[in-house]
Design an enzyme around this catalytic site. Structure first.
Site, PDB file in Angstrom:
ATOM      1  N   GLU A 272      -8.908   1.151  -5.608  1.00 59.01           N
ATOM      2  CA  GLU A 272      -9.219  -0.063  -4.834  1.00 59.01           C
ATOM      3  C   GLU A 272     -10.471   0.207  -4.019  1.00 59.01           C
ATOM      4  OE1 GLU A 272      -5.780  -1.471  -2.646  1.00 59.01           O
ATOM      5  OE2 GLU A 272      -4.428  -0.932  -4.274  1.00 59.01           O
TER       6      GLU A 272
ATOM      7  N   GLU B  94       1.838   3.013  -1.384  1.00 58.04           N
ATOM      8  CA  GLU B  94       1.779   3.221   0.075  1.00 58.04           C
ATOM      9  C   GLU B  94       3.100   3.674   0.706  1.00 58.04           C
ATOM     10  OE1 GLU B  94       0.187  -0.383   1.735  1.00 58.04           O
ATOM     11  OE2 GLU B  94      -1.762  -0.104   0.816  1.00 58.04           O
TER      12      GLU B  94
HETATM   13  C1  XIL Z   1      -4.560  -7.164  -0.704  1.00 59.44           C
HETATM   14  C2  XIL Z   1      -5.241  -8.355  -1.397  1.00 59.44           C
HETATM   15  O1  XIL Z   1      -6.574  -8.006  -1.648  1.00 59.44           O
HETATM   16  C3  XIL Z   1      -5.166  -9.577  -0.518  1.00 59.44           C
HETATM   17  O2  XIL Z   1      -5.654 -10.719  -1.214  1.00 59.44           O
HETATM   18  C4  XIL Z   1      -3.736  -9.827  -0.072  1.00 59.44           C
HETATM   19  O3  XIL Z   1      -3.706 -10.907   0.841  1.00 59.44           O
HETATM   20  C5  XIL Z   1      -3.140  -8.595   0.571  1.00 59.44           C
HETATM   21  O4  XIL Z   1      -3.238  -7.489  -0.315  1.00 59.44           O
HETATM   22  N1  XIL Z   1      -3.610  -2.170  -0.609  1.00 59.44           N
HETATM   23  C6  XIL Z   1      -3.145  -2.654  -1.797  1.00 59.44           C
HETATM   24  C7  XIL Z   1      -3.573  -4.006  -2.251  1.00 59.44           C
HETATM   25  O5  XIL Z   1      -2.482  -1.913  -2.525  1.00 59.44           O
HETATM   26  O6  XIL Z   1      -2.577  -4.638  -3.004  1.00 59.44           O
HETATM   27  C8  XIL Z   1      -3.984  -4.872  -1.100  1.00 59.44           C
HETATM   28  O7  XIL Z   1      -4.493  -6.093  -1.620  1.00 59.44           O
HETATM   29  C9  XIL Z   1      -4.996  -4.173  -0.235  1.00 59.44           C
HETATM   30  C10 XIL Z   1      -4.415  -2.902   0.347  1.00 59.44           C
END
Ligand code: XIL
Length: 377
Positions: free
Chosen positions: A267, A162
């Site tokens: 994701e 990101e």
């Molecule tokens: C999220 C997790 O799912 C949560 O449990 C945590 O509290 C915050 O992070 N982008 C990403 C992930 O790259 O690591 C994130 O995961 C969601 C957004």
């Protein structure tokens, strides 16, 4: 056929032959991974309750349906490196053990990210912001220690997460503020030095956005021009009912592939709730709260149908581009596990994943499995 699947196919054929001909696969045996076959890896994120084996319902789903995993939180900077001299790998090691015991392909998530990054990283003992030299050294120590700890266990790392925003420029994170654009090439360089065999990925969200797409393409070129390794771009795939546009998502997939990297949907989830910004003031009225959390008991059939059709459309897009897609990973096993129940607004009940709260496949998943059985007949 992708090389990694040839051996599996030969094994399956040998097995079928030794049993007197092709086996008829029953629904009980066929998982999503069997239906996807050699098109791409199909994975899920695991929380620590799952990777420790305690969540037995989720574990059953993982074993049957997925062949790849990524840690939802336990490999992030604040988890493995809470203070300068302390590394804590217990939970992450348990994750690796789970993956090894179940023969799953594992991805490391993530080495450098502005979020879930401990504050000590950017300040000295007096609380003053560190110099570029100190931050470089800290990044190097972190990446070397973490990547070397997991050497030989992971297929690849989300090296930087990101870092590019919607206009294609760099996110104004502490890494950027202190080191400028250079922090990304440095992270890739350190990761490769630490583990020359591991694949290296750049991962981001909102990848359908044209500005970010162009920014990421530029970044890939910069890394490649400098002779640095980058194997794939991870497109996070956090979706909603009204975003992204499938055509724009596809354009980005093709744009990244055209730069000579693989594409991963890293994701994947799709919120079934109205799109809401984190800054929305939900304390206004009861009616407003209800509008933001409209399905506190169950997802109505009418919404479920639209959701399933949209998920299927995206899955078909990934299949259509199976030549460039290396992995598709859901961000969680079942709806009950999803971070979307708490983000961007706390306390909502969302339905974003491939399996429902009872660990049953969603209709579009069953459809994919069924189609595969038909095509195998
Ligand atoms: C999220 C997790 O799912 C949560 O449990 C945590 O509290 C915050 O992070 N982008 C990403 C992930 O790259 O690591 C994130 O995961 C969601 C957004």
């Amino acid at each position: 056929m992708k090389v990694r699947h040839i051996a599996a196919a030969i094994l399956a054929a040998t097995f079928a032959a030794s049993c007197g001909g092709p086996q008829t696969t029953t629904n009980k045996e066929t998982g999503l991974k069997d239906a996807v076959g050699d098109k791409f890896l199909i994975g899920t994120a695991l929380n620590v309750f799952q990777s420790s084996g305690q969540d037995t319902n989720a574990v059953k789903v993982v074993k049957k349906h997925f062949n790849a995993i990524v840690a939802e939180n336990c490999m992030k900077m604040e988890e493995v490196h809470p203070s300068e001299d302390v590394y804590t790998f217990d939970k992450a090691d348990q994750f690796i053990k789970f993956g090894e015991e179940n023969g799953l392909t594992m991805t490391g998530h993530c080495l450098i990210w502005h979020s879930q990054c401990p504050e000590w990283f950017f300040v000295d003992k007096d609380g003053k912001q560190v110099s570029p030299e100190v931050l470089k050294q800290r990044m190097k120590d972190h990446i070397y220690t973490v990547a070397q700890h997991f050497k030989g266990k992971l297929k690849g790392w989300d090296v930087v997460n990101e870092a590019i925003v919607e206009d294609g420029s760099y996110r104004k994170s502490k890494f950027y503020e202190i080191l400028g654009e250079e922090f990304i090439p440095l992270a890739f360089q350190y990761a490769h030095e630490a583990d020359p065999d591991v694949e290296l990925y750049y991962n981001d969200y909102g990848m359908d956005n044209e500005g970010r797409r162009n920014g990421v393409v530029k970044l890939i070129r910069t890394l490649k021009e400098r002779g640095l390794r980058i194997d794939a771009v991870g497109m996070q795939g956090h979706m909603g009912m009204d975003y992204p546009k499938i055509e724009e998502f596809e354009k980005s997939m093709l744009a990244f592939a055209a730069e000579g990297v693989k594409v991963m949907i890293t994701e994947w989830d799709m919120s079934a709730l109205p799109t809401a910004s984190r800054t929305a003031n939900i304390s206004d009225t009861v009616a407003f709260k209800k509008a933001l959390n409209p399905y506190p008991d169950a997802l109505p059939d009418s919404v479920s149908q639209v959701w399933n059709a949209r998920m299927k459309q995206f899955f078909n897009l990934f299949e259509k581009h199976a030549d460039i897609v290396d992995r598709v990973t859901a961000w969680g096993v079942s709806d009950g596990d999803s971070w979307k129940n708490g983000f961007p607004i706390r306390g909502r009940r969302d339905y974003p994943l491939l399996f429902d709260r009872n660990y049953q496949p969603k209709p579009f998943v069953s459809e994919i499995i069924k189609e595969n059985q038909t095509s195998n007949k």
